[in-house]
Design a protein around this motif. Structure first.
Motif, mmCIF file in Angstrom:
data_model
loop_
_atom_site.group_PDB
_atom_site.id
_atom_site.type_symbol
_atom_site.label_atom_id
_atom_site.label_comp_id
_atom_site.label_asym_id
_atom_site.label_seq_id
_atom_site.Cartn_x
_atom_site.Cartn_y
_atom_site.Cartn_z
ATOM 1 N N ARG A 1 0.784 -1.263 -0.066
ATOM 2 C CA ARG A 1 -0.027 -0.033 -0.077
ATOM 3 C C ARG A 1 0.825 1.215 0.047
ATOM 4 N NH1 ARG A 1 -3.611 -0.623 5.051
ATOM 5 N NH2 ARG A 1 -1.571 -0.568 5.827
ATOM 6 N N VAL A 2 0.921 1.861 -1.149
ATOM 7 C CA VAL A 2 1.827 3.162 -1.256
ATOM 8 C C VAL A 2 0.856 4.305 -1.333
ATOM 9 C CG1 VAL A 2 3.301 4.368 -2.561
ATOM 10 C CG2 VAL A 2 3.422 1.887 -2.490
ATOM 11 N N GLY A 3 1.195 5.401 -0.707
ATOM 12 C CA GLY A 3 0.500 6.757 -0.693
ATOM 13 C C GLY A 3 1.281 7.636 -1.329
ATOM 14 N N VAL A 4 0.796 8.456 -2.253
ATOM 15 C CA VAL A 4 1.328 9.800 -2.890
ATOM 16 C C VAL A 4 0.895 11.132 -2.390
ATOM 17 C CG1 VAL A 4 2.096 10.540 -5.039
ATOM 18 C CG2 VAL A 4 1.468 7.978 -4.801
ATOM 19 N N VAL A 5 2.039 11.622 -1.697
ATOM 20 C CA VAL A 5 1.532 13.468 -1.491
ATOM 21 C C VAL A 5 1.603 13.845 -2.995
ATOM 22 C CG1 VAL A 5 2.283 15.226 -0.205
ATOM 23 C CG2 VAL A 5 2.503 12.915 0.863
ATOM 24 N N GLY A 6 0.344 14.438 -3.318
ATOM 25 C CA GLY A 6 0.352 15.115 -4.564
ATOM 26 C C GLY A 6 -0.443 14.207 -5.433
ATOM 27 N N ALA B 1 0.184 0.918 -10.798
ATOM 28 C CA ALA B 1 0.273 0.167 -9.687
ATOM 29 C C ALA B 1 -0.056 -1.303 -9.620
ATOM 30 C CB ALA B 1 -0.326 1.166 -8.872
ATOM 31 N N SER B 2 -1.093 -1.513 -10.380
ATOM 32 C CA SER B 2 -1.736 -3.054 -10.308
ATOM 33 C C SER B 2 -0.605 -4.059 -11.002
ATOM 34 C CB SER B 2 -3.109 -3.146 -10.789
ATOM 35 O OG SER B 2 -3.022 -3.147 -12.205
ATOM 36 N N HIS B 3 0.138 -3.446 -11.843
ATOM 37 C CA HIS B 3 1.002 -4.389 -12.377
ATOM 38 C C HIS B 3 2.306 -4.699 -11.750
ATOM 39 C CE1 HIS B 3 -0.112 -2.091 -16.536
ATOM 40 N NE2 HIS B 3 -1.178 -2.735 -15.952
ATOM 41 N N VAL B 4 2.684 -3.985 -10.490
ATOM 42 C CA VAL B 4 3.521 -4.297 -9.693
ATOM 43 C C VAL B 4 3.134 -4.585 -8.100
ATOM 44 C CG1 VAL B 4 5.357 -3.058 -10.993
ATOM 45 C CG2 VAL B 4 4.055 -1.763 -9.386
ATOM 46 N N GLY B 5 1.772 -4.961 -8.153
ATOM 47 C CA GLY B 5 1.080 -5.251 -6.850
ATOM 48 C C GLY B 5 1.004 -4.141 -5.873
ATOM 49 N N VAL B 6 1.133 -3.062 -6.425
ATOM 50 C CA VAL B 6 0.680 -1.778 -5.563
ATOM 51 C C VAL B 6 -0.727 -1.482 -5.362
ATOM 52 C CG1 VAL B 6 1.249 0.694 -5.165
ATOM 53 C CG2 VAL B 6 3.112 -1.081 -5.341
ATOM 54 N N GLU B 7 -1.023 -1.154 -4.313
ATOM 55 C CA GLU B 7 -2.369 -0.444 -4.250
ATOM 56 C C GLU B 7 -2.052 1.136 -3.811
ATOM 57 O OE1 GLU B 7 -5.429 -2.162 -1.521
ATOM 58 O OE2 GLU B 7 -5.455 -0.176 -0.660
ATOM 59 N N ASP C 1 -6.415 4.113 -6.555
ATOM 60 C CA ASP C 1 -7.454 2.969 -5.878
ATOM 61 C C ASP C 1 -8.065 3.898 -4.680
ATOM 62 O OD1 ASP C 1 -6.665 0.422 -7.137
ATOM 63 O OD2 ASP C 1 -4.497 1.115 -6.276
ATOM 64 N N ARG C 2 -7.364 4.861 -4.189
ATOM 65 C CA ARG C 2 -7.748 5.452 -3.078
ATOM 66 C C ARG C 2 -7.590 6.871 -3.084
ATOM 67 N NH1 ARG C 2 -6.921 3.056 2.534
ATOM 68 N NH2 ARG C 2 -6.673 1.149 1.486
ATOM 69 N N ASN D 1 9.261 1.362 -11.919
ATOM 70 C CA ASN D 1 10.469 1.154 -11.184
ATOM 71 C C ASN D 1 10.270 2.234 -9.672
ATOM 72 O OD1 ASN D 1 12.243 -0.770 -11.600
ATOM 73 N ND2 ASN D 1 13.053 0.447 -13.198
ATOM 74 N N HIS D 2 9.792 3.102 -10.004
ATOM 75 C CA HIS D 2 9.679 4.010 -8.801
ATOM 76 C C HIS D 2 8.735 3.125 -7.751
ATOM 77 C CE1 HIS D 2 9.783 7.774 -6.110
ATOM 78 N NE2 HIS D 2 8.315 7.540 -6.069
ATOM 79 N N LEU D 3 7.724 2.648 -8.041
ATOM 80 C CA LEU D 3 6.724 1.966 -7.175
ATOM 81 C C LEU D 3 7.456 0.638 -6.647
ATOM 82 C CD1 LEU D 3 3.224 2.331 -8.690
ATOM 83 C CD2 LEU D 3 4.139 3.724 -6.760
ATOM 84 N N ARG D 4 8.172 -0.028 -7.260
ATOM 85 C CA ARG D 4 8.987 -1.262 -7.111
ATOM 86 C C ARG D 4 9.832 -0.909 -5.985
ATOM 87 N NH1 ARG D 4 10.105 -5.704 -10.191
ATOM 88 N NH2 ARG D 4 8.667 -6.053 -11.721
#
Ligand code: ADP
Length: 379
Positions: A8-13, A25-31, A48-49, A289-292
């Motif tokens: 679960r990754v949150g982005v400021v902005g 995101a979903s390709h690298v298993g991230v919500e 996602d949210r 790659n950033h999300l990974r």
């Protein structure tokens, strides 16, 4: 021992960078959760949210942080005191505050890079025109300098090119904030070195690209770079910067090409405009790659998968934008950020890939022009 992966990754902005993170995101298993100023923000459509709130509001940041395992960023307009408080409360920030400082504060970046022997333009940092170091610095210059606000500038906003040395003091007084005053370099060109750094410190380099600016804003990015002979120098410089800054995620270094070699312009610790071409042109795009990296995964390959890629930014012109017209251009990959049209606003980008460099440029520009960009192709 395998690293713990934070899904679960949150982005400021919630601008276009967060939007493009959301697309993969979903390709690298991230919500993906984003902190958006309003429902109209570019990333709301792909996240996602969504948490609605201001990045300067501690309650909004806390709401985002509570919903995720790790927090990352899509812009530099952050408050260090708030971020430090979050880190003290156990929120995982990637990049962390110590790294972010290099990207958020141009004065800090210039001072620390210079102290480590990295090539930066000659500069002084001043908070007022009466600072005695300013007069000494200006006396030694052959041409008027560049004046940059230390914090809060982007896309050329906050960067000033006074016509005369005599105008500098008045400019600094009118800005009323800490500025970097630096020598104006004679540029042969500009290049960008994009890298991604994993949690364990492993760094993967994307190939060097050339960037073309107009009015202080990047209008075009070309892979491979027109300065490919400088690729090894740029990669080595990038590695030194990545090790010094210690960021996790994408690190983008903008570099000036001068007769004396490469000089650092600035560093960004987030996916970057100069890496948009990687969506079509590299084995792993910069957003994946950033999300990974920030979620603790192994990095994906940064190898190019095309011979040539050209990316052109679409900046709002006098007529409403027409992404559909751009999509009719064969070979143009059109990325519409879903933003309302406004003259001067970055609305999207168009990439073309080809075995032939000239054809890639013609197609990317044809797409951007059909879209309605106000920028014009330069040589
Ligand atoms: P921003 O942070 O708003 O993107 P930059 O600091 O990257 O602004 O500056 C924008 C552009 O202005 C650069 O890409 C370059 O073309 C020009 N520029 C900035 N600093 C200098 C300098 N010291 N000498 C010559 N040109 C510069």
């Amino acid at each position: 021992m395998p690293q713990l992966i934070s899904s679960r990754v949150g982005v400021v902005g919630a601008g276009q960078l967060a939007r493009m993170m959301g697309e993969v995101a979903s390709h690298v298993g991230v919500e993906l959760s984003v902190l958006a100023l309003s429902e109209d923000d570019a990333a709301v459509a792909t996240a996602d949210r969504v948490v609605i709130g201001d990045p300067g509001d501690p309650t909004a940041l806390e709401t985002l942080a509570r919903a995720v395992d790790v927090v990352t960023f899509d812009h530099e307009l952050v408050d260090f005191d708030l971020l430090n408080a979050m880190a003290r409360d156990g929120v995982v920030l990637r990049p962390d505050v110590a790294a972010l400082r290099f990207a958020v504060d141009k004065a800090y970046q210039r001072v620390h890079f210079a102290a480590h022997g990295l090539p930066v333009p000659n500069f002084v940092v001043v908070a007022s025109p009466s600072d005695p170091t300013l007069a000494t610095f200006l006396d030694g210059l052959a041409a008027p300098p560049v004046v940059k606000v230390a914090r809060g500038g982007y896309d050329g906003r906050g960067v000033f090119f006074p016509d005369h040395v005599n105008d500098v003091a008045g400019l600094i007084a009118s800005l009323g904030t800490v500025v970097v005053v630096e020598e104006r370099l004679d540029l042969r060109g500009e290049v960008a070195q994009l890298m991604v750094r994993a949690l364990d410190g492993e760094v993967a380099h994307y190939p060097l690209v050339s960037t073309v600016q107009s009015d202080g804003m990047c209008v075009e990015v070309r892979f491979p770079s027109d300065f490919s002979t400088l690729a090894a120098e740029a990669a080595a410089l990038g590695q030194r910067i990545a090790d010094l800054v210690g960021a996790v995620g994408i690190i983008a270094i903008e570099l000036f090409v001068t007769d004396a070699g490469l000089v650092i312009n600035e560093v960004a610790l987030r996916p970057h405009n100069t890496g948009h071409w990687t969506i079509e042109g590299a084995a792993t795009d910069q957003f994946s790659n950033h999300l990974r990296a920030v979620s603790g995964q192994r990095l994906g390959s940064t190898e190019p998968v095309v011979a040539h890629a050209v990316m052109v930014n679409v900046v709002g012109g006098d007529e409403p934008a027409a992404p559909n017209a751009a999509m009719a251009v064969v070979g143009a990959f059109v990325h519409d950020y879903g933003k309302a049209w406004r003259p001067g606003r970055k609305l999207g980008h168009v990439t073309a890939v080809d075995d032939d460099a000239g054809r890639a440029r013609v197609t990317a520009w044809a797409g951007a022009m059909a879209y309605g960009t106000r920028t014009r192709e330069t040589a």
